[in-house]
Design a protein around this motif. Structure first.
Motif, PDB file in Angstrom:
ATOM      1  N   THR A 200     -34.417   6.186   6.801  1.00 20.32           N
ATOM      2  CA  THR A 200     -33.066   6.658   6.668  1.00 20.32           C
ATOM      3  C   THR A 200     -32.014   6.683   7.897  1.00 20.32           C
ATOM      4  O   THR A 200     -32.703   7.008   9.000  1.00 20.32           O
ATOM      5  CB  THR A 200     -33.729   7.782   5.619  1.00 20.32           C
ATOM      6  N   PRO A 201     -30.530   6.288   7.190  1.00 21.17           N
ATOM      7  CA  PRO A 201     -29.918   7.099   8.243  1.00 21.17           C
ATOM      8  C   PRO A 201     -29.867   8.326   8.668  1.00 21.17           C
ATOM      9  O   PRO A 201     -28.942   8.707   8.966  1.00 21.17           O
ATOM     10  CB  PRO A 201     -28.528   6.740   7.165  1.00 21.17           C
ATOM     11  N   THR A 202     -30.725   9.067   8.030  1.00 17.06           N
ATOM     12  CA  THR A 202     -29.902  10.237   7.538  1.00 17.06           C
ATOM     13  C   THR A 202     -30.796  11.126   9.689  1.00 17.06           C
ATOM     14  O   THR A 202     -31.964  10.499   9.802  1.00 17.06           O
ATOM     15  CB  THR A 202     -30.667  11.168   6.898  1.00 17.06           C
ATOM     16  N   ALA A 203     -29.554  11.486  10.178  1.00 19.37           N
ATOM     17  CA  ALA A 203     -30.087  12.028  11.476  1.00 19.37           C
ATOM     18  C   ALA A 203     -31.223  13.292  11.449  1.00 19.37           C
ATOM     19  O   ALA A 203     -31.022  14.155  10.768  1.00 19.37           O
ATOM     20  CB  ALA A 203     -28.664  12.512  12.930  1.00 19.37           C
ATOM     21  N   PRO A 204     -31.602  13.664  12.410  1.00 17.83           N
ATOM     22  CA  PRO A 204     -32.852  14.830  12.286  1.00 17.83           C
ATOM     23  C   PRO A 204     -32.401  16.090  12.567  1.00 17.83           C
ATOM     24  O   PRO A 204     -31.129  15.399  13.550  1.00 17.83           O
ATOM     25  CB  PRO A 204     -34.170  14.845  13.554  1.00 17.83           C
ATOM     26  N   PRO A 205     -32.390  16.936  11.792  1.00 19.81           N
ATOM     27  CA  PRO A 205     -31.242  18.323  12.178  1.00 19.81           C
ATOM     28  C   PRO A 205     -31.497  19.257  13.366  1.00 19.81           C
ATOM     29  O   PRO A 205     -32.639  18.646  14.070  1.00 19.81           O
ATOM     30  CB  PRO A 205     -31.597  19.117  11.001  1.00 19.81           C
ATOM     31  N   LYS A 206     -30.393  18.977  14.170  1.00 16.13           N
ATOM     32  CA  LYS A 206     -30.654  19.516  16.057  1.00 16.13           C
ATOM     33  C   LYS A 206     -31.142  20.932  14.971  1.00 16.13           C
ATOM     34  O   LYS A 206     -30.841  22.059  14.255  1.00 16.13           O
ATOM     35  CB  LYS A 206     -29.457  19.798  15.795  1.00 16.13           C
ATOM     36  N   PRO A 207     -32.569  21.678  15.895  1.00 14.30           N
ATOM     37  CA  PRO A 207     -32.810  23.162  15.819  1.00 14.30           C
ATOM     38  C   PRO A 207     -31.600  24.200  16.614  1.00 14.30           C
ATOM     39  O   PRO A 207     -30.723  23.479  17.026  1.00 14.30           O
ATOM     40  CB  PRO A 207     -34.118  22.877  16.882  1.00 14.30           C
ATOM     41  N   LEU A 232     -41.827  23.460  23.950  1.00 20.92           N
ATOM     42  CA  LEU A 232     -42.690  21.870  23.305  1.00 20.92           C
ATOM     43  C   LEU A 232     -41.434  21.581  21.658  1.00 20.92           C
ATOM     44  O   LEU A 232     -41.495  23.114  21.357  1.00 20.92           O
ATOM     45  CB  LEU A 232     -43.924  22.589  23.195  1.00 20.92           C
ATOM     46  N   GLN A 233     -41.350  20.682  21.607  1.00 26.65           N
ATOM     47  CA  GLN A 233     -40.217  20.788  20.682  1.00 26.65           C
ATOM     48  C   GLN A 233     -41.470  19.269  19.926  1.00 26.65           C
ATOM     49  O   GLN A 233     -41.714  18.429  20.605  1.00 26.65           O
ATOM     50  CB  GLN A 233     -38.764  20.502  20.502  1.00 26.65           C
ATOM     51  N   VAL A 234     -41.718  19.555  18.425  1.00 27.07           N
ATOM     52  CA  VAL A 234     -42.197  18.268  18.192  1.00 27.07           C
ATOM     53  C   VAL A 234     -41.301  17.736  16.889  1.00 27.07           C
ATOM     54  O   VAL A 234     -40.604  18.644  16.647  1.00 27.07           O
ATOM     55  CB  VAL A 234     -43.589  18.918  16.635  1.00 27.07           C
ATOM     56  N   ASN A 235     -40.591  16.967  16.383  1.00 23.76           N
ATOM     57  CA  ASN A 235     -40.584  16.325  15.831  1.00 23.76           C
ATOM     58  C   ASN A 235     -41.552  15.085  14.749  1.00 23.76           C
ATOM     59  O   ASN A 235     -41.944  14.084  15.563  1.00 23.76           O
ATOM     60  CB  ASN A 235     -39.778  15.106  16.715  1.00 23.76           C
ATOM     61  N   VAL A 236     -41.685  15.598  13.955  1.00 24.80           N
ATOM     62  CA  VAL A 236     -42.738  14.720  12.589  1.00 24.80           C
ATOM     63  C   VAL A 236     -41.320  14.306  11.251  1.00 24.80           C
ATOM     64  O   VAL A 236     -40.341  15.232  10.510  1.00 24.80           O
ATOM     65  CB  VAL A 236     -43.079  16.193  12.016  1.00 24.80           C
ATOM     66  N   SER A 237     -41.540  12.645  11.166  1.00 27.85           N
ATOM     67  CA  SER A 237     -40.813  12.387  10.962  1.00 27.85           C
ATOM     68  C   SER A 237     -41.384  11.431   9.461  1.00 27.85           C
ATOM     69  O   SER A 237     -41.457  10.267   9.864  1.00 27.85           O
ATOM     70  CB  SER A 237     -39.568  10.805  11.742  1.00 27.85           C
ATOM     71  N   ASP A 239     -41.799  12.182   5.341  1.00 24.05           N
ATOM     72  CA  ASP A 239     -40.870  12.011   4.043  1.00 24.05           C
ATOM     73  C   ASP A 239     -39.653  12.759   4.055  1.00 24.05           C
ATOM     74  O   ASP A 239     -37.998  11.365   3.913  1.00 24.05           O
ATOM     75  CB  ASP A 239     -41.442  13.396   2.949  1.00 24.05           C
ATOM     76  N   LYS A 240     -38.956  13.603   4.900  1.00 25.03           N
ATOM     77  CA  LYS A 240     -38.033  13.772   5.791  1.00 25.03           C
ATOM     78  C   LYS A 240     -37.765  13.814   7.311  1.00 25.03           C
ATOM     79  O   LYS A 240     -39.836  14.914   7.506  1.00 25.03           O
ATOM     80  CB  LYS A 240     -37.618  15.103   5.147  1.00 25.03           C
ATOM     81  N   PRO A 241     -37.508  14.300   7.947  1.00 25.54           N
ATOM     82  CA  PRO A 241     -36.870  14.588   9.410  1.00 25.54           C
ATOM     83  C   PRO A 241     -38.018  16.475   9.629  1.00 25.54           C
ATOM     84  O   PRO A 241     -36.968  17.176   8.442  1.00 25.54           O
ATOM     85  CB  PRO A 241     -35.835  14.469   9.910  1.00 25.54           C
ATOM     86  N   LEU A 242     -38.483  16.856  10.408  1.00 29.40           N
ATOM     87  CA  LEU A 242     -38.835  18.103  10.828  1.00 29.40           C
ATOM     88  C   LEU A 242     -38.926  18.256  12.406  1.00 29.40           C
ATOM     89  O   LEU A 242     -39.794  17.260  12.381  1.00 29.40           O
ATOM     90  CB  LEU A 242     -39.961  18.760   9.716  1.00 29.40           C
TER      91      LEU A 242
END
Length: 276
Positions: A200-207, A232-237, A239-242
């Motif tokens: 989706t065009p929605t960018a992942p939210p910044k922590p 360490l930071q995990v980006n899980v994309s 259903d929605k970015p997390l």
């Protein structure tokens, strides 16, 4: 023969030349990669007709068994299998694919081997029981979809004889026929990571904060054999970015060091498991 899938049979012997680990299966991989022009493409990586199994080991009560295969132009796949009381279970699956293989990755922007580590979701199997799964099993991790079918595996074989007692996978039922392994055309559920374009065009939210730096180590006897200082930071994309920050204060380090390999496992207690 590039698009053809081949079966793999691995029969590992112990010091007395008796079978200690047996595996026979078919698999293929769907891999999304970035091309030189910035587009993302999905390719199929199949086993070649010539497969080796260097590094495979029987395992015992204290050491995990290992099925390791090498194929094609610098590709490899392995799974380590652990023994626990009366059961055995797959632990980590490691896939290394080589984007220098121009037949599979003709225009890959990133060149060289890429290693992906994932947890085996299969349930434990009783000792002296062979695991069988004829239907397709799909494991997704990031930009990789692994497909397995016609699987027969028994680790920690007793008395050198593969058991006739079977444990069937949930995909196999008495009335089901073997499914057709997925291809690029009919697999639509592959998840993506930052290696792939967002769905989706929605960018992942910044922590709000950057991940804290943790110091993780393993010991072999009295000596430190593995040391990592890392945030360490995990980006899980899916259903929605997390975005998930790994908290060093609640993360437990585990693993093992061998003569030629070492594994560091980090478990944050919230079902997040990362392996190096």
């Amino acid at each position: 023969g590039f698009f053809q899938s081949y079966a793999v049979e691995v029969d590992i012997k112990d010091s007395s030349n008796a079978t200690c680990l047996y595996a026979d299966w078919m698999m293929r991989f769907l891999i999304t990669y970035e091309s030189n022009n910035g587009d993302y493409k999905t390719t199929t990586l199949n086993l070649s007709s010539s497969v080796t199994h260097n590094g495979s080991v029987c395992g015992n009560d204290t050491q995990a068994a290992l099925v390791a295969v090498q194929f094609g132009e610098g590709h490899s796949w392995s799974i380590n299998i652990t023994k626990n009381n009366e059961t055995y279970q797959g632990d980590f699956i490691t896939l290394t694919y080589n984007t220098n293989d121009t037949a599979v990755f003709p225009d890959a922007k990133r060149k060289g081997p890429v290693t992906v580590l994932m947890k085996d979701p299969a349930r434990p199997v009783q000792l002296n029981t062979v695991f069988v799964c004829h239907n397709s099993v799909i494991i997704e991790a990031g930009n990789i979809t692994q497909i397995f079918w016609n699987v027969t595996v028994q680790a920690f074989v007793q008395n050198g004889t593969v058991s006739k007692k079977e444990s069937r996978c949930p995909a196999d039922t008495p009335t089901s026929a073997p499914t057709i392994p997925p291809t690029i055309a009919n697999v639509t559920t592959a998840s993506t990571t930052t290696l792939s374009p967002p769905t989706t065009p929605t960018a992942p939210p910044k922590p709000v904060d950057n991940p804290d730096t943790g110091n993780y180590s393993l010991k072999s006897g009295n000596k430190t054999c593995f040391l990592a200082t890392v945030g360490l930071q995990v980006n899980v994309s899916q259903d929605k970015p997390l975005l998930i920050n790994i908290n060093p204060k609640t993360t437990v380090a585990d693993g093992a060091c061998g003569n030629t390999t070492a594994t560091l496992k980090l478990n944050d207690g919230n079902s997040t498991l990362i392996g190096f």
